[in-house]
Design a protein around this motif. Structure first.
Motif, PDB file in Angstrom:
ATOM      1  N   ILE A 118      -3.625 -44.942  27.370  1.00  0.00           N
ATOM      2  CA  ILE A 118      -2.669 -44.197  26.538  1.00  0.00           C
ATOM      3  C   ILE A 118      -2.829 -42.696  26.756  1.00  0.00           C
ATOM      4  O   ILE A 118      -1.859 -41.937  26.635  1.00  0.00           O
ATOM      5  CB  ILE A 118      -2.810 -44.553  25.041  1.00  0.00           C
ATOM      6  N   MET A 119      -4.030 -42.255  27.111  1.00  0.00           N
ATOM      7  CA  MET A 119      -4.213 -40.840  27.435  1.00  0.00           C
ATOM      8  C   MET A 119      -3.507 -40.497  28.744  1.00  0.00           C
ATOM      9  O   MET A 119      -2.963 -39.395  28.896  1.00  0.00           O
ATOM     10  CB  MET A 119      -5.706 -40.516  27.518  1.00  0.00           C
ATOM     11  N   ALA A 120      -3.498 -41.431  29.705  1.00  0.00           N
ATOM     12  CA  ALA A 120      -2.769 -41.219  30.953  1.00  0.00           C
ATOM     13  C   ALA A 120      -1.271 -41.145  30.690  1.00  0.00           C
ATOM     14  O   ALA A 120      -0.554 -40.339  31.303  1.00  0.00           O
ATOM     15  CB  ALA A 120      -3.086 -42.348  31.931  1.00  0.00           C
ATOM     16  N   PHE A 121      -0.784 -41.985  29.770  1.00  0.00           N
ATOM     17  CA  PHE A 121       0.640 -41.946  29.403  1.00  0.00           C
ATOM     18  C   PHE A 121       1.007 -40.593  28.799  1.00  0.00           C
ATOM     19  O   PHE A 121       2.066 -40.034  29.104  1.00  0.00           O
ATOM     20  CB  PHE A 121       0.957 -43.072  28.416  1.00  0.00           C
ATOM     21  N   ASP A 122       0.126 -40.056  27.970  1.00  0.00           N
ATOM     22  CA  ASP A 122       0.367 -38.740  27.367  1.00  0.00           C
ATOM     23  C   ASP A 122       0.481 -37.666  28.437  1.00  0.00           C
ATOM     24  O   ASP A 122       1.375 -36.809  28.389  1.00  0.00           O
ATOM     25  CB  ASP A 122      -0.771 -38.410  26.401  1.00  0.00           C
ATOM     26  N   ARG A 123      -0.405 -37.694  29.428  1.00  0.00           N
ATOM     27  CA  ARG A 123      -0.354 -36.706  30.517  1.00  0.00           C
ATOM     28  C   ARG A 123       0.913 -36.877  31.353  1.00  0.00           C
ATOM     29  O   ARG A 123       1.492 -35.892  31.830  1.00  0.00           O
ATOM     30  CB  ARG A 123      -1.588 -36.827  31.407  1.00  0.00           C
ATOM     31  N   TYR A 124       1.332 -38.125  31.538  1.00  0.00           N
ATOM     32  CA  TYR A 124       2.545 -38.395  32.315  1.00  0.00           C
ATOM     33  C   TYR A 124       3.768 -37.764  31.633  1.00  0.00           C
ATOM     34  O   TYR A 124       4.575 -37.087  32.283  1.00  0.00           O
ATOM     35  CB  TYR A 124       2.749 -39.898  32.454  1.00  0.00           C
ATOM     36  N   VAL A 125       3.892 -37.982  30.327  1.00  0.00           N
ATOM     37  CA  VAL A 125       5.031 -37.430  29.589  1.00  0.00           C
ATOM     38  C   VAL A 125       4.964 -35.907  29.585  1.00  0.00           C
ATOM     39  O   VAL A 125       5.987 -35.228  29.762  1.00  0.00           O
ATOM     40  CB  VAL A 125       5.067 -37.978  28.145  1.00  0.00           C
ATOM     41  N   ALA A 126       3.775 -35.342  29.390  1.00  0.00           N
ATOM     42  CA  ALA A 126       3.632 -33.892  29.294  1.00  0.00           C
ATOM     43  C   ALA A 126       4.015 -33.187  30.590  1.00  0.00           C
ATOM     44  O   ALA A 126       4.599 -32.100  30.570  1.00  0.00           O
ATOM     45  CB  ALA A 126       2.194 -33.546  28.918  1.00  0.00           C
ATOM     46  N   ILE A 127       3.723 -33.801  31.728  1.00  0.00           N
ATOM     47  CA  ILE A 127       3.965 -33.144  33.014  1.00  0.00           C
ATOM     48  C   ILE A 127       5.293 -33.552  33.634  1.00  0.00           C
ATOM     49  O   ILE A 127       6.000 -32.717  34.210  1.00  0.00           O
ATOM     50  CB  ILE A 127       2.802 -33.456  33.984  1.00  0.00           C
ATOM     51  N   CYS A 128       5.655 -34.814  33.510  1.00  0.00           N
ATOM     52  CA  CYS A 128       6.890 -35.298  34.137  1.00  0.00           C
ATOM     53  C   CYS A 128       8.120 -35.121  33.259  1.00  0.00           C
ATOM     54  O   CYS A 128       9.240 -35.064  33.765  1.00  0.00           O
ATOM     55  CB  CYS A 128       6.735 -36.771  34.525  1.00  0.00           C
ATOM     56  N   ASN A 129       7.912 -35.048  31.939  1.00  0.00           N
ATOM     57  CA  ASN A 129       9.042 -34.838  31.020  1.00  0.00           C
ATOM     58  C   ASN A 129       8.677 -33.769  29.983  1.00  0.00           C
ATOM     59  O   ASN A 129       8.640 -34.039  28.780  1.00  0.00           O
ATOM     60  CB  ASN A 129       9.408 -36.149  30.298  1.00  0.00           C
ATOM     61  N   PRO A 130       8.377 -32.569  30.428  1.00  0.00           N
ATOM     62  CA  PRO A 130       7.905 -31.541  29.488  1.00  0.00           C
ATOM     63  C   PRO A 130       8.914 -31.169  28.404  1.00  0.00           C
ATOM     64  O   PRO A 130       8.521 -30.845  27.277  1.00  0.00           O
ATOM     65  CB  PRO A 130       7.592 -30.344  30.401  1.00  0.00           C
ATOM     66  N   LEU A 131      10.198 -31.212  28.734  1.00  0.00           N
ATOM     67  CA  LEU A 131      11.214 -30.836  27.751  1.00  0.00           C
ATOM     68  C   LEU A 131      11.361 -31.885  26.645  1.00  0.00           C
ATOM     69  O   LEU A 131      11.794 -31.561  25.539  1.00  0.00           O
ATOM     70  CB  LEU A 131      12.565 -30.622  28.450  1.00  0.00           C
ATOM     71  N   ARG A 132      11.006 -33.114  26.936  1.00  0.00           N
ATOM     72  CA  ARG A 132      11.108 -34.190  25.948  1.00  0.00           C
ATOM     73  C   ARG A 132       9.762 -34.553  25.334  1.00  0.00           C
ATOM     74  O   ARG A 132       9.669 -35.492  24.554  1.00  0.00           O
ATOM     75  CB  ARG A 132      11.728 -35.434  26.606  1.00  0.00           C
ATOM     76  N   TYR A 133       8.735 -33.815  25.705  1.00  0.00           N
ATOM     77  CA  TYR A 133       7.383 -34.167  25.262  1.00  0.00           C
ATOM     78  C   TYR A 133       7.274 -34.189  23.739  1.00  0.00           C
ATOM     79  O   TYR A 133       6.722 -35.122  23.154  1.00  0.00           O
ATOM     80  CB  TYR A 133       6.373 -33.176  25.846  1.00  0.00           C
TER      81      TYR A 133
END
Length: 323
Positions: A118-133
């Motif tokens: 789940i921490m990897a998922f958080d990093r994925y959203v933060a970097i790949c979808n920063p505007l929707r984070y």
């Protein structure tokens, strides 16, 4: 040990094998490591909980890791410490207590994988979808991911240990430093085919989903960073992802060594040592990696110690003035 016969639900546990000459150094070393693990992990949880600026999904999710590390270390290290000065022939443990320790040991290992996922998922959203984070990683999502990580681990381990507890027992000696699932079903003379099938499936699903999700996540993040020309963004992504990846590699390598050594019976002593280190090295290293590598956490720790030092200096000056 193998020739001893015990009655009832009492088992004989091998424990930590150390020579009389090395028992005191081993006790002191383990005790210091355990104190460091507990103080560092609990302090980090308290720091993140009390500092409003750290109430971000990445740090809140990391609290799961710190809590799990403290739990895993407390499952193994205190019993080992209590047995160091006890003769091996007197390392008695109740069957219920042994089963509970086995459950806690596997629950810690499973939760380590699910929490890192789940921490990897958080990093994925933060970097790949920063505007929707902010809209994706809400407080409700963080709580939901945390509950999912713990619940999945709990359910898988309950079935794992339950299949071993159901077996009748014809042996009373556990040739391991602590109780685990393999130690439990090896006490039985019944067929353990179901245990082996589920244990294999449990390992494949847990390791496969963990390694697969983390690998895909970081491949996707790497592609985004390669396409991006924002050096500041890439530097920040590299810092946070390298921290998470370092924690994952330490955990995965530690666990994989135990699995590999199971295939070589003549290396049983090495496997036993590796199983202890799995509950010692990652919990001790995780807070060091996160505390020193993440700038926000490092700054808060520095401010906290500076504040304490300043307060202590003012108090000393006040005392000297009064004198």
């Amino acid at each position: 040990m193998e020739n001893q016969t015990l009655e009832g639900d009492t088992l004989l546990l091998e424990g930590l094998k150390v020579t009389p000459q090395s028992s005191i150094p081993a006790f002191i070393l383990l005790l210091l490591i355990y104190i460091f693990i507990m103080v560092s992990n609990i302090s980090l949880v308290v720091l993140i909980s009390t500092e409003h600026s750290l109430h971000q999904p990445m740090y809140l999710l990391f609290c799961n890791m710190s809590i799990n590390d403290a739990f895993g270390a407390s499952t193994i290290i205190p019993p080992l410490l209590s047995d160091i000065f006890t003769p091996i022939s007197e390392h008695y443990v109740g069957y219920i207590h042994c089963a509970f320790q086995a459950f806690c040991a596997h629950f810690y290992a499973s939760a380590t994988h699910t929490v890192l996922m789940i921490m990897a998922f958080d990093r994925y959203v933060a970097i790949c979808n920063p505007l929707r984070y902010a809209t994706i990683m809400t407080h409700r999502m963080v709580v939901g991911l945390s509950v999912w990580a713990w619940a999945i681990s709990f359910l898988m381990v309950v079935i794992l240990i339950g299949l071993s507890v159901r077996l009748s027992r014809c042996r009373t000696v556990i040739l391991n430093p602590f109780c685990d699932n393999a130690s439990l079903f090896k006490l039985s003379c019944e067929s353990v085919l179901i245990n082996n099938i589920y244990g294999l499936g449990y390992t494949v699903v847990l390791l496969g989903s963990s390694l697969g999700s983390v690998t895909l996540t970081y491949l996707r993040i790497a592609l985004v960073c390669l396409r991006s020309k924002n050096k500041a963004l890439n530097r920040k992504a590299l810092q946070t992802c390298a921290t998470h990846l370092a924690v994952y590699v330490i955990m995965f390598v530690s666990g994989s060594i135990i699995i590999v050594l199971h295939r070589y019976p003549h290396l049983s002593d090495h496997r036993k040592l590796a199983s202890i280190l799995f509950h010692v090295v990652p919990p001790a290293m995780n807070t060091v990696i996160y505390g020193l590598q993440i700038k926000a956490v490092r700054q808060k720790i520095f401010i906290m110690f500076t504040r304490n030092t300043t307060t202590g200096g003012k108090w000393d000056n006040t005392v000297n003035t009064c004198q």
